[in-house]
Write a protein that holds these residues in place. Structure first.
Motif, PDB file in Angstrom:
ATOM      1  N   ASP A 347       0.853  -1.193   0.000  1.00  0.00           N
ATOM      2  CA  ASP A 347       0.000   0.000   0.000  1.00  0.00           C
ATOM      3  C   ASP A 347       0.886   1.239   0.000  1.00  0.00           C
ATOM      4  OD1 ASP A 347      -1.727   2.173   0.649  1.00  0.00           O
ATOM      5  OD2 ASP A 347      -3.151   0.784   1.555  1.00  0.00           O
ATOM      6  N   ASP A 348       1.092   1.827  -1.183  1.00  0.00           N
ATOM      7  CA  ASP A 348       2.007   2.958  -1.299  1.00  0.00           C
ATOM      8  C   ASP A 348       1.562   4.152  -0.462  1.00  0.00           C
ATOM      9  OD1 ASP A 348       3.424   1.427  -3.039  1.00  0.00           O
ATOM     10  OD2 ASP A 348       2.802   2.482  -4.858  1.00  0.00           O
ATOM     11  N   GLY A 349       0.265   4.387  -0.377  1.00  0.00           N
ATOM     12  CA  GLY A 349      -0.226   5.541   0.373  1.00  0.00           C
ATOM     13  C   GLY A 349       0.086   5.440   1.850  1.00  0.00           C
ATOM     14  N   ILE A 350      -0.230   4.303   2.454  1.00  0.00           N
ATOM     15  CA  ILE A 350       0.056   4.124   3.881  1.00  0.00           C
ATOM     16  C   ILE A 350       1.564   4.054   4.103  1.00  0.00           C
ATOM     17  CG2 ILE A 350      -0.234   2.603   5.873  1.00  0.00           C
ATOM     18  CD1 ILE A 350      -2.929   1.801   4.831  1.00  0.00           C
ATOM     19  N   ARG A 351       2.289   3.409   3.162  1.00  0.00           N
ATOM     20  CA  ARG A 351       3.749   3.335   3.304  1.00  0.00           C
ATOM     21  C   ARG A 351       4.373   4.725   3.374  1.00  0.00           C
ATOM     22  NH1 ARG A 351       6.470   2.046  -1.977  1.00  0.00           N
ATOM     23  NH2 ARG A 351       6.034   4.285  -2.108  1.00  0.00           N
ATOM     24  N   ASP A 352       3.951   5.621   2.483  1.00  0.00           N
ATOM     25  CA  ASP A 352       4.520   6.967   2.485  1.00  0.00           C
ATOM     26  C   ASP A 352       4.204   7.700   3.783  1.00  0.00           C
ATOM     27  OD1 ASP A 352       5.501   6.456   0.001  1.00  0.00           O
ATOM     28  OD2 ASP A 352       4.162   7.800  -1.090  1.00  0.00           O
ATOM     29  N   GLN A 353       2.995   7.508   4.295  1.00  0.00           N
ATOM     30  CA  GLN A 353       2.645   8.168   5.553  1.00  0.00           C
ATOM     31  C   GLN A 353       3.404   7.541   6.728  1.00  0.00           C
ATOM     32  OE1 GLN A 353      -1.319   9.436   6.421  1.00  0.00           O
ATOM     33  NE2 GLN A 353      -2.008   9.179   4.308  1.00  0.00           N
ATOM     34  N   ALA A 354       3.626   6.235   6.666  1.00  0.00           N
ATOM     35  CA  ALA A 354       4.424   5.586   7.710  1.00  0.00           C
ATOM     36  C   ALA A 354       5.856   6.114   7.689  1.00  0.00           C
ATOM     37  CB  ALA A 354       4.405   4.074   7.522  1.00  0.00           C
ATOM     38  N   ILE A 355       6.414   6.307   6.487  1.00  0.00           N
ATOM     39  CA  ILE A 355       7.767   6.858   6.369  1.00  0.00           C
ATOM     40  C   ILE A 355       7.814   8.274   6.941  1.00  0.00           C
ATOM     41  CG2 ILE A 355       9.460   7.700   4.692  1.00  0.00           C
ATOM     42  CD1 ILE A 355       8.727   5.230   2.983  1.00  0.00           C
ATOM     43  N   LEU A 356       6.798   9.076   6.630  1.00  0.00           N
ATOM     44  CA  LEU A 356       6.723  10.422   7.221  1.00  0.00           C
ATOM     45  C   LEU A 356       6.638  10.332   8.745  1.00  0.00           C
ATOM     46  CD1 LEU A 356       4.283  12.263   4.775  1.00  0.00           C
ATOM     47  CD2 LEU A 356       6.721  12.700   5.089  1.00  0.00           C
ATOM     48  N   GLY A 357       5.894   9.338   9.223  1.00  0.00           N
ATOM     49  CA  GLY A 357       5.799   9.138  10.665  1.00  0.00           C
ATOM     50  C   GLY A 357       7.148   8.829  11.294  1.00  0.00           C
ATOM     51  N   VAL A 358       7.948   7.999  10.608  1.00  0.00           N
ATOM     52  CA  VAL A 358       9.292   7.690  11.099  1.00  0.00           C
ATOM     53  C   VAL A 358      10.141   8.964  11.156  1.00  0.00           C
ATOM     54  CG1 VAL A 358      11.451   6.483  10.578  1.00  0.00           C
ATOM     55  CG2 VAL A 358       9.270   5.298  10.321  1.00  0.00           C
ATOM     56  N   LEU A 359      10.086   9.762  10.100  1.00  0.00           N
ATOM     57  CA  LEU A 359      10.899  10.977  10.048  1.00  0.00           C
ATOM     58  C   LEU A 359      10.470  11.980  11.107  1.00  0.00           C
ATOM     59  CD1 LEU A 359      11.076  11.378   6.172  1.00  0.00           C
ATOM     60  CD2 LEU A 359      12.862  10.504   7.679  1.00  0.00           C
ATOM     61  N   VAL A 360       9.153  12.190  11.238  1.00  0.00           N
ATOM     62  CA  VAL A 360       8.664  13.150  12.232  1.00  0.00           C
ATOM     63  C   VAL A 360       8.920  12.630  13.639  1.00  0.00           C
ATOM     64  CG1 VAL A 360       6.607  14.296  13.146  1.00  0.00           C
ATOM     65  CG2 VAL A 360       6.940  14.119  10.670  1.00  0.00           C
ATOM     66  N   GLY A 361       8.613  11.354  13.890  1.00  0.00           N
ATOM     67  CA  GLY A 361       8.840  10.787  15.219  1.00  0.00           C
ATOM     68  C   GLY A 361      10.302  10.801  15.612  1.00  0.00           C
ATOM     69  N   SER A 362      11.189  10.475  14.662  1.00  0.00           N
ATOM     70  CA  SER A 362      12.625  10.492  14.947  1.00  0.00           C
ATOM     71  C   SER A 362      13.115  11.915  15.196  1.00  0.00           C
ATOM     72  CB  SER A 362      13.406   9.865  13.787  1.00  0.00           C
ATOM     73  OG  SER A 362      13.126   8.488  13.675  1.00  0.00           O
ATOM     74  N   LEU A 363      12.569  12.890  14.435  1.00  0.00           N
ATOM     75  CA  LEU A 363      12.958  14.287  14.650  1.00  0.00           C
ATOM     76  C   LEU A 363      12.522  14.770  16.027  1.00  0.00           C
ATOM     77  CD1 LEU A 363      14.225  16.868  13.580  1.00  0.00           C
ATOM     78  CD2 LEU A 363      12.013  17.434  12.524  1.00  0.00           C
ATOM     79  N   ILE A 364      11.310  14.389  16.433  1.00  0.00           N
ATOM     80  CA  ILE A 364      10.856  14.735  17.782  1.00  0.00           C
ATOM     81  C   ILE A 364      11.788  14.114  18.819  1.00  0.00           C
ATOM     82  CG2 ILE A 364       9.004  14.389  19.471  1.00  0.00           C
ATOM     83  CD1 ILE A 364       7.024  14.507  17.113  1.00  0.00           C
ATOM     84  N   ALA A 365      12.176  12.851  18.599  1.00  0.00           N
ATOM     85  CA  ALA A 365      13.089  12.179  19.534  1.00  0.00           C
ATOM     86  C   ALA A 365      14.454  12.852  19.556  1.00  0.00           C
ATOM     87  CB  ALA A 365      13.235  10.706  19.144  1.00  0.00           C
ATOM     88  N   VAL A 366      14.933  13.326  18.394  1.00  0.00           N
ATOM     89  CA  VAL A 366      16.207  14.049  18.354  1.00  0.00           C
ATOM     90  C   VAL A 366      16.128  15.312  19.208  1.00  0.00           C
ATOM     91  CG1 VAL A 366      17.726  15.420  16.875  1.00  0.00           C
ATOM     92  CG2 VAL A 366      16.982  13.165  16.121  1.00  0.00           C
ATOM     93  N   LEU A 367      15.061  16.091  19.019  1.00  0.00           N
ATOM     94  CA  LEU A 367      14.915  17.337  19.778  1.00  0.00           C
ATOM     95  C   LEU A 367      14.741  17.051  21.266  1.00  0.00           C
ATOM     96  CD1 LEU A 367      12.513  19.232  17.326  1.00  0.00           C
ATOM     97  CD2 LEU A 367      14.988  19.538  17.599  1.00  0.00           C
ATOM     98  N   LEU A 368      13.913  16.061  21.591  1.00  0.00           N
ATOM     99  CA  LEU A 368      13.689  15.711  22.996  1.00  0.00           C
ATOM    100  C   LEU A 368      14.971  15.223  23.653  1.00  0.00           C
ATOM    101  CD1 LEU A 368      11.754  15.175  25.377  1.00  0.00           C
ATOM    102  CD2 LEU A 368      11.293  12.921  24.375  1.00  0.00           C
TER     103      LEU A 368
END
Length: 388
Positions: A347-368
């Motif tokens: 599912d390309d649509g959910i995959r792309d959103q999951a990838i965005l989730g990884v990037l956003v979640g990891s960025l939040i973890a970097v800042l935290l």
């Protein structure tokens, strides 16, 4: 004149390079450059006489990333035999913390995205990017005791082991057992050649090892097991001395080219033009499970581990140090990106959103983690100054 160390062998510069590559991937995916780059990434390159016919994007994720996993496996073996995990006493505390750092994010993810269309993404927030986490620790952790780094290193290594198991077990498809058996034979030949190289040091043997390693990778890829597992197997069986030399030789290439290229390709996704409420539960599950699930799971289970540590084990880390390690553990990035691609391949649509989730979640973890680690290291520096 003093020659500076290669920054690609350090911890800070590769972490910054990964961020830049991922940011560039998102940026170019959402500009008019998207179609041209997407067309290039979709070009297929076949290996004559074999069943291998992969797009450039898959040559990066299945081929080049196998080299990264080869280096990871070499480090894993070293830590399991001569490093921070070479005895049950050393491994117990980070193993318990790592268990919490896997279970709690899974629970958080499934509470948010547990319906049938997105539940398969539960492995995504379980990973910790060891290079990225150590890079952030190096940037902001001046003054922290070495025990924090040792604990984080052991924790991240155990996370890597769990991630490798997930990739091998959960994402195999239509396994061709004959090819898999032949791959095992090739890995055994690689093992024998590495011992021979250790004994003789003859360059021809090194060339033979490289050829056998490529054959093993091709057989694993064609067997239905994810191709990166070939890198893991080869790294684990290689004789220690040649393995150390290979790791030293490949480290700059992995940090400076392979991982940034993978980060660019993996992050090359279009940001959905929808409101936050319309985003997939997979996105929100990963965004919350990575920083929140990791810090809660690692710090809570780490605290329990410190209370039950065996006699003669390393001194207990203060809970504030466990919070710092937990915040760093939320930086999923490389392995989480791979898991997101595998979990939602259909599912390309959910995959792309999951990838965005990884990037956003990891960025939040970097800042935290930057805030928590900076506060904790500042406290240690003040204590050291007051006692001197």
């Amino acid at each position: 004149m003093r020659i500076s160390a290669n920054p690609l062998r350090g911890q800070q510069f590769p972490a910054v390079l990964l961020l830049i590559a991922a940011g560039l991937g998102i940026l170019l995916a959402n500009l008019p450059t998207h179609d041209g780059i997407a067309a290039v990434l979709d070009i297929h390159i076949a290996v004559p006489g074999t069943a291998l016919d992969l797009s450039i994007a898959h040559w990066v994720s299945d081929g080049l990333l196998a080299v990264f996993f080869l280096v990871v496996a070499i480090e894993l073996r070293h830590e399991l035999t001569h490093g921070e995990l070479d005895s049950p006493r050393k491994a117990l505390q980070p193993a318990i913390a790592a268990t919490g750092g896997v279970l709690v994010p899974i629970i958080v993810y499934l509470l948010i995205a547990g319906d049938a269309s997105t539940a398969s993404g539960w492995p995504v927030p379980t990973a910790t990017d060891i290079a990225f986490a150590l890079g952030v620790l190096a940037m902001f952790g001046r003054g922290l005791p070495s025990g924090v780094r040792v604990f984080l290193l052991a924790l991240a290594i155990l996370d890597d082991i769990i991630g490798i198991i997930f990739i091998a077990v959960l994402f195999a498809h239509d396994v061709q057992w004959l090819l898999l058996v032949l791959a095992v034979v090739a890995v055994a030949a690689f093992w024998a050649l590495s011992r021979l190289l250790h004994a003789t040091g003859h360059p021809a043997i090194a060339l033979a090892m490289a050829a056998v390693g490529v054959v093993a990778w091709g057989l694993v890829a064609a067997s239905g097991i994810h191709a990166t597992i070939a890198g893991v197997l080869l790294g684990l069986v290689m004789a220690p001395v040649p393995a150390g030399r290979v790791r030293h030789a490949l480290e700059p290439t992995v940090n400076g080219a392979i991982l940034p290229l993978f980060a660019f390709v993996a992050a090359f996704v279009v940001i959905p033009a929808v409101s936050p409420t319309e985003l997939s539960p997979a996105f929100w599950g990963i965004v919350i499970a990575l920083p929140v699930g990791k810090i809660v799971g690692i710090s809570l289970f780490g605290w329990i581990a410190m209370r039950i540590r065996p006699r003669g084990a390393a001194p207990a880390l203060p809970f504030a140090d466990l919070l710092a390690a937990g915040a760093l553990g939320g930086i999923g990035f490389t392995v989480s990106l791979l898991l997101a691609n595998l979990a939602f391949a259909a599912d390309d649509g959910i995959r792309d959103q999951a990838i965005l989730g990884v990037l956003v979640g990891s960025l939040i973890a970097v800042l935290l983690s930057a805030v928590v680690v900076s506060l904790r290291s500042g406290w240690y520096r003040r204590v050291s100054a007051a006692s001197s």
